[in-house]
Scaffold this motif. Structure first.
Motif, short mmCIF file in Angstrom:
data_model
loop_
_atom_site.label_atom_id
_atom_site.label_comp_id
_atom_site.label_asym_id
_atom_site.label_seq_id
_atom_site.Cartn_x
_atom_site.Cartn_y
_atom_site.Cartn_z
N UNK A 29 0.85 -1.19 0.00
CA UNK A 29 0.00 0.00 0.00
C UNK A 29 0.88 1.24 0.00
N UNK A 30 0.49 2.22 -0.84
CA UNK A 30 1.14 3.53 -0.85
C UNK A 30 0.05 4.58 -0.69
N UNK A 31 0.16 5.41 0.33
CA UNK A 31 -0.84 6.44 0.59
C UNK A 31 -0.54 7.67 -0.26
N UNK A 32 -1.56 8.16 -0.98
CA UNK A 32 -1.41 9.39 -1.75
C UNK A 32 -1.50 10.61 -0.83
N UNK A 57 -10.22 11.15 4.03
CA UNK A 57 -9.54 10.77 5.26
C UNK A 57 -8.04 11.08 5.12
N UNK A 58 -7.15 10.13 5.34
CA UNK A 58 -5.72 10.41 5.26
C UNK A 58 -5.25 10.58 3.81
N UNK A 59 -6.03 10.11 2.86
CA UNK A 59 -5.67 10.14 1.46
C UNK A 59 -6.12 8.85 0.79
N UNK A 60 -5.82 8.73 -0.50
CA UNK A 60 -6.21 7.55 -1.28
C UNK A 60 -5.17 6.46 -1.12
N UNK A 61 -5.65 5.23 -0.89
CA UNK A 61 -4.77 4.07 -0.84
C UNK A 61 -4.55 3.52 -2.25
N UNK A 62 -3.31 3.50 -2.70
CA UNK A 62 -2.92 2.82 -3.93
C UNK A 62 -2.31 1.48 -3.55
N UNK A 63 -2.71 0.42 -4.25
CA UNK A 63 -2.21 -0.91 -3.93
C UNK A 63 -1.41 -1.48 -5.10
N UNK A 99 -10.40 1.93 -0.31
CA UNK A 99 -9.75 3.03 -1.00
C UNK A 99 -9.25 4.12 -0.07
N UNK A 100 -9.78 4.15 1.16
CA UNK A 100 -9.35 5.12 2.17
C UNK A 100 -9.42 4.43 3.52
N UNK A 101 -8.42 4.66 4.35
CA UNK A 101 -8.45 4.13 5.69
C UNK A 101 -7.82 2.76 5.83
#
Length: 307
Positions: A26-29, A37-43, A218-220
């Motif tokens: 996972x890489x957080x945008x 929330x904290x940003x978009x999760x890219x997997x 997608x978030x969290x």
């Protein structure tokens, strides 16, 4: 949107790759906001030939983070997009230009709309500013049940309209990449004409038919009790429906009236999103014959219980 679970424990550093399951990074945008929330999760899925799920927003920093996480020996072979909101899909085109990998999705921003939502859009109903990627397109359109395969992974596309008509989840065995359909930190926004509550509930029931070990949203944070979370989402929507009907039994109301009466603990900045959710309930209840708009069905209509 309802904030329903403790969320302070999820605070990864944007751009830093983290292995969160075997073969899953996972890489957080860097796009935190009240809606992301904290940003978009890219997997990133796989070891050598990688699938990227949700490249994220148009961000040079995030593009660099994704490419750096691949390193010199790994290549991106597939770019998968759960849906065409501006926090999930715009970077797909840039990532394709850098890597040559094709983009896979259900379709363009209006793909998957139900007949009632198509009619409402044709009559001028617009979204509530939730950020549709109107120029998004893909190289390959994925039907429900389509399979994508790499050397060490296989992903199944599951069409889950509701948050938006073109929403897909992706199954990696018993792990589900749930996009914005199911999140742990908040309930999903359903904003007509792109969002459709009737479809959202059907998609929840569809996911209930399978056994899952976890949802990666997608978030969290990861959702480690996926069936409990689905049960909560369904119950939450039913409770909102009951509150709407109870209020309408007292007197006809607009979506604005109902939002102010029901979402009494919601911060003012989030009330517009809450009103879109209320409108989605009113469209659903109209379709089911429980309520009716006194005039034409629209976001400003006054609704009454159908006798």
């Amino acid at each position: 949107m309802s904030r329903s679970q403790a969320k302070d424990g999820f605070n990864p550093k944007p751009g830093l790759p983290e292995t969160i399951a075997p073969g899953v990074t996972r890489i957080l945008a860097p796009n935190p906001s009240p809606m992301t929330f904290r940003g978009t999760n890219t997997y990133l899925i796989g070891e050598d030939d990688l699938a990227v799920i949700d490249p994220g927003p148009a961000s040079e920093a995030h593009l660099s983070a994704i490419l750096s996480a691949c390193g010199p020996r790994r290549r991106i072979s597939h770019i998968l997009v759960t849906h065409s909101h501006l926090d999930h899909s715009p970077l797909a085109a840039q990532l394709r230009a850098k890597t040559g990998a094709p983009v896979f999705a259900f379709g363009t921003a209006d793909a998957g709309r139900s007949a009632i939502m198509q009619d409402l859009a044709a009559r001028g109903l617009a979204g509530g500013g939730e950020g549709i990627d109107q120029v998004f397109d893909c190289d390959h359109r994925l039907a429900d049940g389509a399979m994508l395969t790499g050397p060490d992974w296989q992903l199944e596309a599951i069409h889950t309209p509701g948050h938006i008509g073109n929403h897909l989840c992706f199954a990696l065995g018993d792990i589900l990449f749930s996009g914005d359909h199911v999140m742990g930190w908040a309930s999903s926004l359903v904003s007509p004409p792109d969002g459709d509550l009737t479809d959202f509930m059907l998609s929840c029931h569809k996911l209930q038919q399978r056994e899952w070990s976890q949802f990666l949203p997608g978030h969290g944070a990861p959702i480690l009790d996926p069936h409990d979370r689905l049960d909560w989402l369904i119950t939450h929507r039913r409770q909102r429906e009951t509150a709407i009907l109870d209020r309408l039994r007292e007197a006809p109301c607009t979506a604005t009236d109902l939002t102010l009466a029901i979402y009494t603990d919601t911060p003012a900045a989030l009330l517009p999103a809450a009103e879109r959710n209320v409108l989605s309930h009113l469209v659903d209840l109209t379709q089911r014959g429980a309520v009716h708009p006194i005039n034409d069905l629209s976001e400003t209509a006054t609704f009454a219980i159908k006798s």
